[in-house]
Scaffold this motif. Structure first.
Motif, PDB file in Angstrom:
ATOM      1  N   THR A 313      -1.652 -87.361 -54.249  1.00  0.00           N
ATOM      2  CA  THR A 313      -1.585 -86.008 -53.695  1.00  0.00           C
ATOM      3  C   THR A 313      -2.475 -85.898 -52.474  1.00  0.00           C
ATOM      4  N   ALA A 314      -1.898 -85.515 -51.333  1.00  0.00           N
ATOM      5  CA  ALA A 314      -2.646 -85.284 -50.104  1.00  0.00           C
ATOM      6  C   ALA A 314      -3.048 -83.816 -50.028  1.00  0.00           C
ATOM      7  N   VAL A 315      -4.267 -83.565 -49.594  1.00  0.00           N
ATOM      8  CA  VAL A 315      -4.793 -82.205 -49.516  1.00  0.00           C
ATOM      9  C   VAL A 315      -5.243 -81.933 -48.087  1.00  0.00           C
ATOM     10  N   GLU A 316      -4.734 -80.835 -47.531  1.00  0.00           N
ATOM     11  CA  GLU A 316      -5.176 -80.360 -46.218  1.00  0.00           C
ATOM     12  C   GLU A 316      -5.621 -78.907 -46.379  1.00  0.00           C
ATOM     13  N   SER A 317      -6.806 -78.607 -45.874  1.00  0.00           N
ATOM     14  CA  SER A 317      -7.336 -77.252 -46.044  1.00  0.00           C
ATOM     15  C   SER A 317      -8.217 -76.894 -44.865  1.00  0.00           C
ATOM     16  N   ASP A 318      -8.094 -75.641 -44.405  1.00  0.00           N
ATOM     17  CA  ASP A 318      -8.998 -75.133 -43.369  1.00  0.00           C
ATOM     18  C   ASP A 318      -9.811 -73.942 -43.889  1.00  0.00           C
ATOM     19  N   VAL A 319      -9.893 -73.826 -45.215  1.00  0.00           N
ATOM     20  CA  VAL A 319     -10.678 -72.740 -45.811  1.00  0.00           C
ATOM     21  C   VAL A 319     -12.150 -73.134 -45.743  1.00  0.00           C
ATOM     22  N   THR A 320     -12.916 -72.470 -44.930  1.00  0.00           N
ATOM     23  CA  THR A 320     -14.313 -72.823 -44.686  1.00  0.00           C
ATOM     24  C   THR A 320     -15.299 -71.890 -45.366  1.00  0.00           C
ATOM     25  N   GLU A 321     -14.822 -70.896 -46.079  1.00  0.00           N
ATOM     26  CA  GLU A 321     -15.733 -69.943 -46.696  1.00  0.00           C
ATOM     27  C   GLU A 321     -15.308 -69.663 -48.132  1.00  0.00           C
ATOM     28  N   ARG A 322     -16.252 -69.142 -48.890  1.00  0.00           N
ATOM     29  CA  ARG A 322     -15.947 -68.766 -50.270  1.00  0.00           C
ATOM     30  C   ARG A 322     -15.165 -67.467 -50.285  1.00  0.00           C
ATOM     31  N   LEU A 323     -14.227 -67.394 -51.217  1.00  0.00           N
ATOM     32  CA  LEU A 323     -13.429 -66.194 -51.402  1.00  0.00           C
ATOM     33  C   LEU A 323     -13.897 -65.474 -52.661  1.00  0.00           C
ATOM     34  N   ASP A 324     -13.383 -64.275 -52.871  1.00  0.00           N
ATOM     35  CA  ASP A 324     -13.702 -63.573 -54.108  1.00  0.00           C
ATOM     36  C   ASP A 324     -13.326 -64.433 -55.300  1.00  0.00           C
ATOM     37  N   THR A 325     -14.160 -64.397 -56.324  1.00  0.00           N
ATOM     38  CA  THR A 325     -13.954 -65.259 -57.490  1.00  0.00           C
ATOM     39  C   THR A 325     -12.575 -65.083 -58.131  1.00  0.00           C
TER      40      THR A 325
END
Length: 428
Positions: A313-325
């Motif tokens: 499984t390849a993972v690409e992500s640009d989420v750089t901050e924490r989100l609401d739990t």
């Protein structure tokens, strides 16, 4: 935009105008039918059958206009009230539901003006490029054949071959203008349809209330199912082992005085049982809220999940901050369920996960190269994803043609909770 693009778009718009003209003519017939159905209501109750039947046709026509408008970049929501449980396909309750719905009268008010505007704009969309084609092909052909039927150009009479050939650039100009303007003319028709076919503010509010009611019911059902799962896992797993542990320790207490060796064996067995119970409790806790999600956030948790999958499984992500739990948890378990489906059912060799944050929307895409043919109605996995996301006003769309590939696209509203400084993109 490339030359071929605007020509293709123009030809599609011109072709679509033919359908619009036909549908606009049908508007007049539907308007007359609806009036006849209303007038016939007091006559032997005939309208109790005709009103629902004609209204269904009117709504089909309005839905067709909405689909056409959406193709031209003007999405129009359906404004109709939900059918009451007591209302059948025909009868007084069905008529009451239809006639008390403001959207019914907005559809009726749109039929004739929509037909006039659709006919006018549709004929204009056809006429301009057809005039250009006539200028390019027909006039020079008549002159070349020497029939003497020279006709008249747009600006001056044509008497000679040289003058006839002037219609070529004129025709090309009109054809180009007609093709270039056709998509915009069709969009004007769509905008006019949106004036009457779009839901009003009150209709949107009612639809939102209904949507939230269903979402709340789904959330309550999902929570109840989750509690039952936790209770079952505790009862069948850790609880049973802890009961066994207590019994083993009790036997060891009885034997420790007269048979210390057997007591030591029982205590060693109790230690193994306690270790197994702790492992099962950890798995249970991970099923509620994985510790890696609390420690690393969505990006790190999904990458850790990808490493445990049997499917590469390849993972690409640009989420750089924490989100609401709650949002992170819903997104994580939705991705986990989609990957689990891909691993178990798809027959795929590789999969991928893409996570993209766009302002206040979190977009997730899970795909595989499997056999395709996934259907949310044939199992609980995809339906569970829809319910989980629906609790947060999220959406899920599925593309899984026979032969593959399968792509599950999910979106969630989200806000940041705290900044993070890590950003990476690796292939698991």
């Amino acid at each position: 935009m490339e030359t071929t693009d605007w020509i293709r778009d123009g030809l599609r718009a011109v072709g679509g105008s033919v359908l619009t003209i036909a549908l606009s003519i049908a508007n007049f017939a539907l308007f007359v039918l609806f009036l006849v159905a209303l007038v016939s209501t007091p006559v032997l109750g005939l309208g109790l059958v005709l009103v629902p039947a004609v209204t269904a046709l009117v709504r089909l026509r309005a839905d067709a206009a909405r689909r056409i408008a959406a193709r031209h970049g003007v999405p129009i929501e359906r404004p109709y009230r939900v059918r009451p449980a007591e209302a059948g396909p025909i009868g007084w309750q069905a008529c009451r539901w239809i006639l008390t719905d403001p959207a019914t009268w907005r559809d009726l008010a749109w039929l004739v003006p929509g037909a006039v505007v659709g006919l006018g704009l549709g004929l204009a969309t056809l006429a301009i490029p057809l005039y250009g084609v006539q200028g390019i092909l027909l006039l020079p052909l008549w002159i070349w054949l020497g029939t003497g039927s020279y006709g008249y150009g747009f600006i001056w009479p044509i008497h000679t071959v040289s003058e006839g050939l002037l219609s070529l650039p004129q025709g090309a100009l009109f054809l180009a203008i007609g093709l270039a303007a056709a998509p915009y003319v069709r969009r004007c028709d769509a905008l006019f349809a949106a004036l009457l076919l779009s839901p009003t503010g009150n209709a949107r509010l009612r639809a939102r209330v209904v949507e939230l009611s269903f979402s709340r019911a789904d959330t309550v059902d999902a929570q109840a199912a989750e509690l039952r799962r936790i209770e079952r896992d505790l009862h069948d797993g850790a609880q049973a082992r802890l009961v066994s542990l207590g019994m083993t320790i009790g036997l060891a207490e009885e034997l420790i005085g007269r048979d210390p060796e057997s007591a030591r064996k029982l205590l060693a067995e109790a230690r193994e049982v306690s270790t197994t119970a702790l492992v099962e409790l950890r798995h249970l806790v991970r099923g509620i809220h994985p510790p890696v999600l609390a420690e690393r956030g969505l990006d790190g948790a999904v990458r850790a999940l990808a490493l445990t999958m049997r499917l590469p499984t390849a993972v690409e992500s640009d989420v750089t901050e924490r989100l609401d739990t709650p949002v992170e948890s819903a997104a994580y378990f939705a991705i986990a369920e989609a990957l689990s489906n891909a691993t178990v059912h798809s027959g795929a060799t590789v999969a991928y996960v893409r996570i993209h944050r766009d302002d206040d929307r979190l977009r997730m895409e899970v795909g595989d190269d499997g056999r395709g043919g996934a259907d949310p109605g044939r199992g609980t996995g995809l339906a569970g994803i829809t319910r989980r996301l629906g609790a947060f006003d999220g959406t899920m769309t599925l593309s899984s043609p026979p032969g593959g590939p399968t792509v599950v696209t999910m979106e969630l509203p989200c806000v940041s909770s705290s900044p993070r400084t890590t950003l990476s993109s690796v292939t698991a």
